[in-house]
Design a protein around this motif. Structure first.
Motif, PDB file in Angstrom:
ATOM      1  N   MET A 205       5.350  21.724 -31.418  1.00 58.34           N
ATOM      2  CA  MET A 205       6.320  21.503 -30.351  1.00 58.34           C
ATOM      3  C   MET A 205       7.749  21.488 -30.875  1.00 58.34           C
ATOM      4  O   MET A 205       8.646  20.943 -30.265  1.00 58.34           O
ATOM      5  CB  MET A 205       6.030  20.188 -29.616  1.00 58.34           C
ATOM      6  N   ASP A 206       7.973  22.050 -32.080  1.00 59.54           N
ATOM      7  CA  ASP A 206       9.321  22.046 -32.618  1.00 59.54           C
ATOM      8  C   ASP A 206      10.024  23.382 -32.422  1.00 59.54           C
ATOM      9  O   ASP A 206      11.041  23.640 -33.034  1.00 59.54           O
ATOM     10  CB  ASP A 206       9.274  21.685 -34.104  1.00 59.54           C
ATOM     11  N   GLY A 207       9.445  24.257 -31.581  1.00 60.44           N
ATOM     12  CA  GLY A 207      10.057  25.536 -31.272  1.00 60.44           C
ATOM     13  C   GLY A 207      11.067  25.375 -30.173  1.00 60.44           C
ATOM     14  O   GLY A 207      11.672  24.327 -29.993  1.00 60.44           O
ATOM     15  N   PRO A 208      11.257  26.415 -29.342  1.00 62.37           N
ATOM     16  CA  PRO A 208      12.277  26.378 -28.297  1.00 62.37           C
ATOM     17  C   PRO A 208      11.963  25.409 -27.174  1.00 62.37           C
ATOM     18  O   PRO A 208      12.830  25.132 -26.358  1.00 62.37           O
ATOM     19  CB  PRO A 208      12.292  27.828 -27.795  1.00 62.37           C
TER      20      PRO A 208
ATOM     21  N   ILE B  85      16.740  19.318 -29.483  1.00 59.63           N
ATOM     22  CA  ILE B  85      17.642  18.201 -29.203  1.00 59.63           C
ATOM     23  C   ILE B  85      19.044  18.552 -29.682  1.00 59.63           C
ATOM     24  O   ILE B  85      19.259  18.831 -30.863  1.00 59.63           O
ATOM     25  CB  ILE B  85      17.149  16.913 -29.908  1.00 59.63           C
ATOM     26  N   ASP B  86      19.979  18.582 -28.756  1.00 59.82           N
ATOM     27  CA  ASP B  86      21.375  18.882 -29.069  1.00 59.82           C
ATOM     28  C   ASP B  86      22.158  17.571 -29.021  1.00 59.82           C
ATOM     29  O   ASP B  86      22.461  17.043 -27.950  1.00 59.82           O
ATOM     30  CB  ASP B  86      21.943  19.886 -28.059  1.00 59.82           C
ATOM     31  N   ARG B  87      22.470  17.040 -30.184  1.00 58.83           N
ATOM     32  CA  ARG B  87      23.151  15.743 -30.244  1.00 58.83           C
ATOM     33  C   ARG B  87      24.606  15.819 -29.807  1.00 58.83           C
ATOM     34  O   ARG B  87      25.249  14.792 -29.621  1.00 58.83           O
ATOM     35  CB  ARG B  87      23.025  15.164 -31.649  1.00 58.83           C
ATOM     36  N   ASP B  88      25.138  17.023 -29.688  1.00 61.64           N
ATOM     37  CA  ASP B  88      26.519  17.177 -29.222  1.00 61.64           C
ATOM     38  C   ASP B  88      26.602  17.396 -27.712  1.00 61.64           C
ATOM     39  O   ASP B  88      27.691  17.466 -27.150  1.00 61.64           O
ATOM     40  CB  ASP B  88      27.183  18.365 -29.933  1.00 61.64           C
ATOM     41  N   ALA B  89      25.449  17.513 -27.071  1.00 57.64           N
ATOM     42  CA  ALA B  89      25.438  17.774 -25.633  1.00 57.64           C
ATOM     43  C   ALA B  89      25.824  16.521 -24.850  1.00 57.64           C
ATOM     44  O   ALA B  89      25.663  15.388 -25.326  1.00 57.64           O
ATOM     45  CB  ALA B  89      24.057  18.270 -25.194  1.00 57.64           C
ATOM     46  N   ALA B  90      26.324  16.745 -23.638  1.00 57.34           N
ATOM     47  CA  ALA B  90      26.689  15.615 -22.778  1.00 57.34           C
ATOM     48  C   ALA B  90      25.454  14.874 -22.276  1.00 57.34           C
ATOM     49  O   ALA B  90      25.507  13.681 -21.992  1.00 57.34           O
ATOM     50  CB  ALA B  90      27.521  16.111 -21.597  1.00 57.34           C
ATOM     51  N   GLN B  91      24.322  15.598 -22.148  1.00 61.23           N
ATOM     52  CA  GLN B  91      23.098  14.980 -21.653  1.00 61.23           C
ATOM     53  C   GLN B  91      22.540  14.007 -22.688  1.00 61.23           C
ATOM     54  O   GLN B  91      22.463  14.338 -23.878  1.00 61.23           O
ATOM     55  CB  GLN B  91      22.036  16.041 -21.367  1.00 61.23           C
ATOM     56  N   PRO B  92      22.104  12.815 -22.260  1.00 59.86           N
ATOM     57  CA  PRO B  92      21.457  11.883 -23.187  1.00 59.86           C
ATOM     58  C   PRO B  92      20.178  12.498 -23.766  1.00 59.86           C
ATOM     59  O   PRO B  92      19.566  13.387 -23.160  1.00 59.86           O
ATOM     60  CB  PRO B  92      21.141  10.668 -22.306  1.00 59.86           C
ATOM     61  N   ILE B  93      19.770  11.996 -24.914  1.00 56.71           N
ATOM     62  CA  ILE B  93      18.586  12.530 -25.580  1.00 56.71           C
ATOM     63  C   ILE B  93      17.351  12.388 -24.699  1.00 56.71           C
ATOM     64  O   ILE B  93      16.519  13.290 -24.619  1.00 56.71           O
ATOM     65  CB  ILE B  93      18.385  11.822 -26.937  1.00 56.71           C
ATOM     66  N   GLY B  94      17.232  11.261 -24.000  1.00 60.10           N
ATOM     67  CA  GLY B  94      16.068  11.057 -23.136  1.00 60.10           C
ATOM     68  C   GLY B  94      15.977  12.107 -22.048  1.00 60.10           C
ATOM     69  O   GLY B  94      14.890  12.593 -21.725  1.00 60.10           O
ATOM     70  N   VAL B  95      17.118  12.458 -21.472  1.00 60.48           N
ATOM     71  CA  VAL B  95      17.144  13.487 -20.426  1.00 60.48           C
ATOM     72  C   VAL B  95      16.729  14.838 -21.005  1.00 60.48           C
ATOM     73  O   VAL B  95      15.993  15.596 -20.373  1.00 60.48           O
ATOM     74  CB  VAL B  95      18.551  13.569 -19.798  1.00 60.48           C
TER      75      VAL B  95
ATOM     76  N   SER C 194       9.399  10.994 -34.825  1.00 58.15           N
ATOM     77  CA  SER C 194       9.654  11.310 -36.230  1.00 58.15           C
ATOM     78  C   SER C 194       9.996  12.782 -36.405  1.00 58.15           C
ATOM     79  O   SER C 194      10.917  13.143 -37.152  1.00 58.15           O
ATOM     80  CB  SER C 194       8.428  10.940 -37.065  1.00 58.15           C
ATOM     81  N   GLU C 195       9.269  13.643 -35.688  1.00 61.22           N
ATOM     82  CA  GLU C 195       9.478  15.082 -35.810  1.00 61.22           C
ATOM     83  C   GLU C 195      10.866  15.495 -35.350  1.00 61.22           C
ATOM     84  O   GLU C 195      11.520  16.355 -35.958  1.00 61.22           O
ATOM     85  CB  GLU C 195       8.412  15.804 -34.994  1.00 61.22           C
ATOM     86  N   LEU C 196      11.351  14.869 -34.262  1.00 62.14           N
ATOM     87  CA  LEU C 196      12.638  15.254 -33.687  1.00 62.14           C
ATOM     88  C   LEU C 196      13.804  14.431 -34.222  1.00 62.14           C
ATOM     89  O   LEU C 196      14.963  14.731 -33.928  1.00 62.14           O
ATOM     90  CB  LEU C 196      12.587  15.122 -32.162  1.00 62.14           C
ATOM     91  N   GLY C 197      13.493  13.371 -34.956  1.00 60.42           N
ATOM     92  CA  GLY C 197      14.551  12.526 -35.479  1.00 60.42           C
ATOM     93  C   GLY C 197      15.238  11.715 -34.407  1.00 60.42           C
ATOM     94  O   GLY C 197      16.459  11.506 -34.451  1.00 60.42           O
ATOM     95  N   VAL C 198      14.456  11.235 -33.412  1.00 62.89           N
ATOM     96  CA  VAL C 198      15.012  10.420 -32.336  1.00 62.89           C
ATOM     97  C   VAL C 198      14.272   9.090 -32.306  1.00 62.89           C
ATOM     98  O   VAL C 198      13.258   8.907 -32.981  1.00 62.89           O
ATOM     99  CB  VAL C 198      14.890  11.131 -30.964  1.00 62.89           C
ATOM    100  N   SER C 199      14.761   8.153 -31.522  1.00 69.40           N
ATOM    101  CA  SER C 199      14.106   6.841 -31.439  1.00 69.40           C
ATOM    102  C   SER C 199      12.791   6.950 -30.671  1.00 69.40           C
ATOM    103  O   SER C 199      12.665   7.750 -29.741  1.00 69.40           O
ATOM    104  CB  SER C 199      15.024   5.827 -30.750  1.00 69.40           C
TER     105      SER C 199
END
Length: 489
Positions: free
Chosen positions: A1-4, A8-18, A47-52
Motif C-alpha cells: 500500500m505504499d504506491g500511489p 502523504i504530502d506533509r506540505d499539503a493544506a489537508q491534514p494527514i488524517g484527511v 510505521s510504513e507511512l511515518g505518521v502517528s
C-alpha cells in the motif's frame, strides 16, 4: 500500500488524517482494494507511512463508520464487501426510484425499486426506521465463542428455570450495578423476551395483586408496543402527557382516579427525547409511595448519552421499593436476541404473582440463548461494544445535526441521547406528504403520529433512526429528508 494509493504530502493544506481517509476511500472505489482484502494493521501502516498511529486509527474508524471497512475485535480489518458495492453506486448519480406495491413490483416500471424483506414486508432501500442498533462493530469472535460455550454445556432434560438461568441472572445484575448503579442481586432478576413481554408480565401480576383490572398510566406519546402489551394482558391504560423533560409528573399527581402503576422512560423519553430531571424523579417516587403504586421504568437506551452526564436510574434512587426496572439487549447488542429482563421490587405480593405466572407459562427464552448471552456479558464484549457504539452514534448524531438542524418550520429534537431524532412539522398534512415522498424515494422513516396514545391527538412530525445504516447510507437518506423538508415543510 505504499504506491500511489497512499501518498502523504506533509506540505499539503489537508491534514494527514484527511489524506489517509481520501487515499483509502479512493483505493476501494477504484477497485485497487477489493471486497474482503485485508488492510495493514494500524501500527504497521503508521510505521510504513511515518505518521502517528492515532491518525491511522481515526481514519480506519471513519471509514468503518462510512461502510468501507469492516473492523472486528481480534480480527484483521478488511474491505467491506457489501458496502463497497453500495459506495460505488453512491459515487454515481442516483437514478430516481419508483414506489412499489407489496408484491415488490414497481409502479410504472418493470424494475423493482424497493426490495422485500424475507418475510415479504416492504423494505426501504435507505432504512432509517428508528429502534435499530448497529451490529457492524460487534465482536464476532466473542459472539461465536459465547454460542460455542452455550452449545458445549450439558443438554438439560427440563425447561429453563421460571425466572431464567442463574448464570444470566447473575451477569445481568452485575451489568446493572456497573452500568446503571442499580444494587440488585441475581434473585431480583427475571429474564424476559424483551420490554413488551416484561410489561405484559407486570400487568398480569397486577391483575392478581389487585384482583381485578389494573389501571396503568402511560406516556403520550410513548412506546406503542409496550402499551398494547399492557392492554393485551387486561390492564386499562391512561395517557399522561409529556413535555420537553419527559413525563409531566404533576399531571400524574392530579389524576382523579387511583392508579396501580405508571410506565415511564425517564432517561430518554420515547420518542420525544426528554430526560426527567432528578427533582421530577424524586417527585415521581414520592407519588408512588403515597399511592402505593408501581413505577415501571423502561431504561431502553440509557447507555447512549450524547449530551450531559447520565442521571441515576429510578431503581437506584428507590432501593427496590416501588420501581420495576425493565430493560433489554435489543439496543445495546441486537434485537435478534429477543432477550431482556426486569428487576423485581421488594413487594412480596408482586414477586409471588410473577412467580406464579412464570410457573404456569414458563420462561419464553431458550436456555441455550440465555447461556450464550451470559457468556457474552462475562467476556466483557458487551461492555466494549457499548463503548464503541457510543462513539459511532455520537458521530452519526453529528451527521444528523449537520444535515437537518436549522430548517424553518421543521425543528429537530431528541438528540441528547439514544439512536433516533425527531423532526416536528407544522401539520398532519405536511407529515403525510413528507413520509409519502420519502417512501417513494426509498427512504424509510416513522410518522410521529404512530406513537400517540390517544386516537385523534397525534403530533405531526417524523422519527428518524440513525444508528443502523452506514454513514454513506445515512448521509444519502438525510440529503433526501432535507430536500423533502425544504420542499414541503
Amino acid at each position: 500500500m505504499d504506491g500511489p494509493l497512499l501518498v502523504i504530502d506533509r506540505d499539503a493544506a489537508q491534514p494527514i488524517g484527511v489524506q489517509l481517509v481520501a487515499g483509502l476511500r479512493r483505493g476501494i472505489l477504484t477497485g485497487a482494494l477489493r471486497p474482503g482484502d485485508p488492510v495493514p494493521s494500524t501500527r504497521a501502516l503508521a510505521s510504513e507511512l511515518g505518521v502517528s498511529r492515532s491518525a491511522v486509527v481515526a481514519a480506519f474508524e471513519q471509514l468503518a463508520g462510512e461502510g468501507y471497512l469492516e473492523m472486528r475485535q481480534g480480527a484483521a480489518t478488511r474491505v467491506a464487501a457489501i458496502e463497497h458495492e453500495r459506495a460505488a453506486v453512491a459515487a454515481s448519480p442516483a437514478a430516481p426510484t419508483a414506489p412499489t406495491r407489496p408484491g415488490g413490483e414497481a409502479v410504472g416500471s418493470t424494475d423493482a425499486a424497493v426490495p422485500l424483506s424475507p418475510g415479504g414486508v416492504l423494505r426501504a432501500r435507505l432504512d432509517l426506521i428508528p429502534g435499530r442498533p448497529s451490529t457492524a462493530r460487534l465482536d464476532t469472535r466473542a459472539w461465536r465463542a459465547a454460542w460455542r460455550h452455550a452449545a458445549s454445556l450439558e443438554i438439560p432434560s427440563e425447561s429453563p428455570p421460571p425466572f431464567g438461568v442463574p448464570s444470566l441472572r447473575a451477569e445481568i445484575a452485575d451489568h446493572l450495578r456497573q452500568a446503571r448503579g442499580v444494587a440488585c442481586s441475581a434473585d431480583d432478576v427475571v429474564v424476559t423476551s424483551g420490554t413488551s413481554e416484561a410489561a405484559a408480565l407486570v400487568a398480569s401480576a397486577l391483575r392478581i395483586v389487585v384482583d381485578g383490572t389494573p389501571v396503568i398510566a402511560v406516556e403520550h406519546p410513548g412506546y406503542p408496543l409496550a402499551r398494547r402489551s399492557l392492554e393485551n394482558r387486561g390492564a386499562r391504560t391512561v395517557p399522561i402527557g409529556v413535555d420537553a423533560d419527559g413525563l409531566v409528573v404533576e399531571s400524574l399527581v392530579r389524576m382523579p382516579q387511583p392508579l396501580h402503576a405508571v410506565m415511564v422512560t425517564p432517561s430518554h423519553q420515547y420518542p420525544i427525547g426528554g430526560r426527567l430531571p432528578v427533582a421530577a424523579r424524586l417527585e415521581l417516587l414520592e407519588w408512588a409511595r403515597a399511592a402505593d403504586a408501581l413505577v415501571i421504568e423502561d431504561d431502553y437506551d440509557s447507555e447512549f448519552r450524547h449530551l450531559g452526564a447520565p442521571l441515576p436510574a429510578l431503581a437506584s434512587l428507590d432501593h427496590g421499593e416501588h420501581v420495576v426496572l425493565v430493560g433489554s439487549f435489543s439496543k445495546v447488542v441486537t434485537p435478534w436476541l429477543r432477550i431482556g429482563y426486569l428487576v423485581l421490587p421488594r413487594s412480596a405480593s408482586v414477586r409471588e404473582a410473577i412467580g406464579d405466572i412464570r410457573a404456569s407459562e414458563l420462561c419464553p427464552v431458550p436456555g441455550v440463548a440465555q447461556e450464550a448471552v451470559a457468556a457474552l456479558l462475562a467476556s466483557g464484549a458487551v461492555r466494549r461494544h457499548i463503548a464503541t457504539a457510543r462513539r459511532d452514534y455520537a458521530h452519526r448524531r453529528q451527521l444528523v445535526l449537520h444535515a437537518l438542524d436549522g430548517i424553518d418550520r421543521a425543528p429537530l429534537s431528541a438528540l441528547d441521547g439514544g439512536l433516533h431524532a425527531v423532526v416536528r412539522l407544522a401539520s398532519h398534512a405536511v407529515s403525510v406528504a413528507v413520509v409519502a415522498r420519502l417512501a417513494a424515494e426509498g427512504v424509510g422513516v416513522a410518522p410521529l403520529a404512530d406513537y400517540s396514545a390517544v386516537p385523534g391527538d397525534e403530533e405531526p412530525g417524523i422519527v428518524i433512526g440513525y444508528a443502523s445504516p452506514s454513514d454513506t447510507h445515512l448521509a444519502e437518506g438525510l440529503d433526501r429528508i432535507r430536500e423533502a423538508l425544504l420542499a414541503l415543510a
